[in-house]
Every structure is written in C-alpha cells, then in structure tokens.
Write a protein that holds these residues in place. Structure first.
Motif, short mmCIF file in Angstrom:
data_model
loop_
_atom_site.label_atom_id
_atom_site.label_comp_id
_atom_site.label_asym_id
_atom_site.label_seq_id
_atom_site.Cartn_x
_atom_site.Cartn_y
_atom_site.Cartn_z
N ASP A 100 28.49 50.08 50.04
CA ASP A 100 27.41 49.08 50.08
C ASP A 100 27.61 48.01 49.01
O ASP A 100 27.44 46.82 49.27
CB ASP A 100 26.05 49.75 49.89
N GLU A 101 27.97 48.44 47.80
CA GLU A 101 28.19 47.49 46.71
C GLU A 101 29.36 46.57 47.03
O GLU A 101 29.29 45.36 46.79
CB GLU A 101 28.43 48.23 45.41
N LEU A 102 30.44 47.12 47.59
CA LEU A 102 31.59 46.30 47.96
C LEU A 102 31.20 45.28 49.02
O LEU A 102 31.59 44.11 48.93
CB LEU A 102 32.75 47.17 48.45
N GLN A 106 27.36 54.46 48.47
CA GLN A 106 26.90 53.49 47.49
C GLN A 106 27.99 52.48 47.16
O GLN A 106 27.73 51.27 47.13
CB GLN A 106 26.44 54.19 46.21
N THR A 107 29.22 52.95 46.92
CA THR A 107 30.28 52.00 46.58
C THR A 107 30.64 51.12 47.77
O THR A 107 30.97 49.95 47.59
CB THR A 107 31.54 52.70 46.03
N ILE A 120 37.05 43.37 40.62
CA ILE A 120 36.22 44.57 40.45
C ILE A 120 37.12 45.78 40.25
O ILE A 120 38.30 45.76 40.62
CB ILE A 120 35.28 44.81 41.66
N ARG A 130 40.61 43.81 43.79
CA ARG A 130 40.11 45.14 43.41
C ARG A 130 41.22 45.94 42.75
O ARG A 130 42.32 46.05 43.29
CB ARG A 130 39.58 45.84 44.65
N LYS A 149 28.31 43.92 49.50
CA LYS A 149 27.50 42.87 48.86
C LYS A 149 28.38 41.91 48.06
O LYS A 149 28.17 40.69 48.09
CB LYS A 149 26.44 43.50 47.94
N ILE A 150 29.34 42.46 47.36
CA ILE A 150 30.25 41.62 46.57
C ILE A 150 31.07 40.72 47.49
O ILE A 150 31.20 39.52 47.26
CB ILE A 150 31.17 42.50 45.68
#
Length: 135
Positions: A13-15, A10-11, A2, A27, A17-18
């Motif tokens: 939370d996205e991290l 937000q980032t 990624i 990364r 989930k990933i």
C-alpha cells in the motif's frame, strides 16, 4: 528513493501511494538500508569502519572479525544506535574513497530517472550486490 522493507500488505500500500505521487521511484535492494551500505564492500573495509564506532562509547560491532555474521552484527548496531552518518563518514575517511557499490548504483539510477528524456519503468529496483570471494 526508498528502501525496501519486507513484503506485506502495508508495504505494498505504501509503495502504491509513493508511486502515485512520483514520476519514478528508485528502490534499494531487499533488506535494511544498513545492509545496502555494506553490500559489495570488502570485509576489511567494513571492519576498519566498524572499529571507528568505538568513539561513540560502544564496542566495535565487528570486533575485528571478517565474517558475514560480523557484518550482520555491524548492521544491527548501526540501525539500533542510529550511526548511519558516522559509519558513512568512516567509509569515506580516505581521500577519494569510492562510494559503496549500492550507493554508486543508486546515484546513477537517480540521475537516469531524473533526466527529462527518461521513459523507462516507473519503479526502478537497485540490484543486490554480492561481496566477491576473498573481499
């Protein structure tokens, strides 16, 4: 693998989930992916690749200037115009051209993390690469 956007709720939370969906995550360094492609490369190599982008009916993003400000402009144009593939093609124009440093490190880390015996951290950050003085 990624990229790494600016830190925010937000980032984060996205991290999370990933990471929940993956055994390991590689990364890219902080900043835009365009910057990761350019970091560590000599300014002249970037200017040469930049000059080829005029084939896509845009002015040369670096305009022959060998400065970090010109690299920043190049990165902005690559992003805005969606010229990632074309820029990489220009960087690899010479036979046996080496990978950009961040690409080399990322590929090595992906290979390491994909190994069946990998037991390192789940989140692997590719280090930032600086342009050497005079490069």
């Amino acid at each position: 693998m990624i990229d790494r956007d600016k830190e925010s709720d937000q980032t984060a939370d996205e991290l999370a989930k990933i990471q929940a969906a993956c055994d390991a995550v590689v990364r890219l360094p902080p900043g835009a992916i365009e910057r990761a492609l350019a970091d560590g490369l000599p300014l002249q190599a970037l200017a040469d690749a930049s000059a080829t982008l005029t084939a896509y009916n845009i002015p040369d993003p670096m305009g022959g200037q060998l400065t970090e400000d010109a690299v920043t402009n190049l990165c902005k144009v690559i992003h805005k115009q969606g010229l990632h593939e074309q820029f990489l093609e220009a960087l690899y124009a010479e036979p046996n051209a080496p990978h950009p440093p961040v690409v080399s490190m990322t590929l090595a880390l992906l290979q390491l993390a994909a190994g069946p015996s990998y037991s390192g951290p789940q989140l692997i950050d590719v280090p930032t690469v600086s342009r050497s003085a005079g490069a």
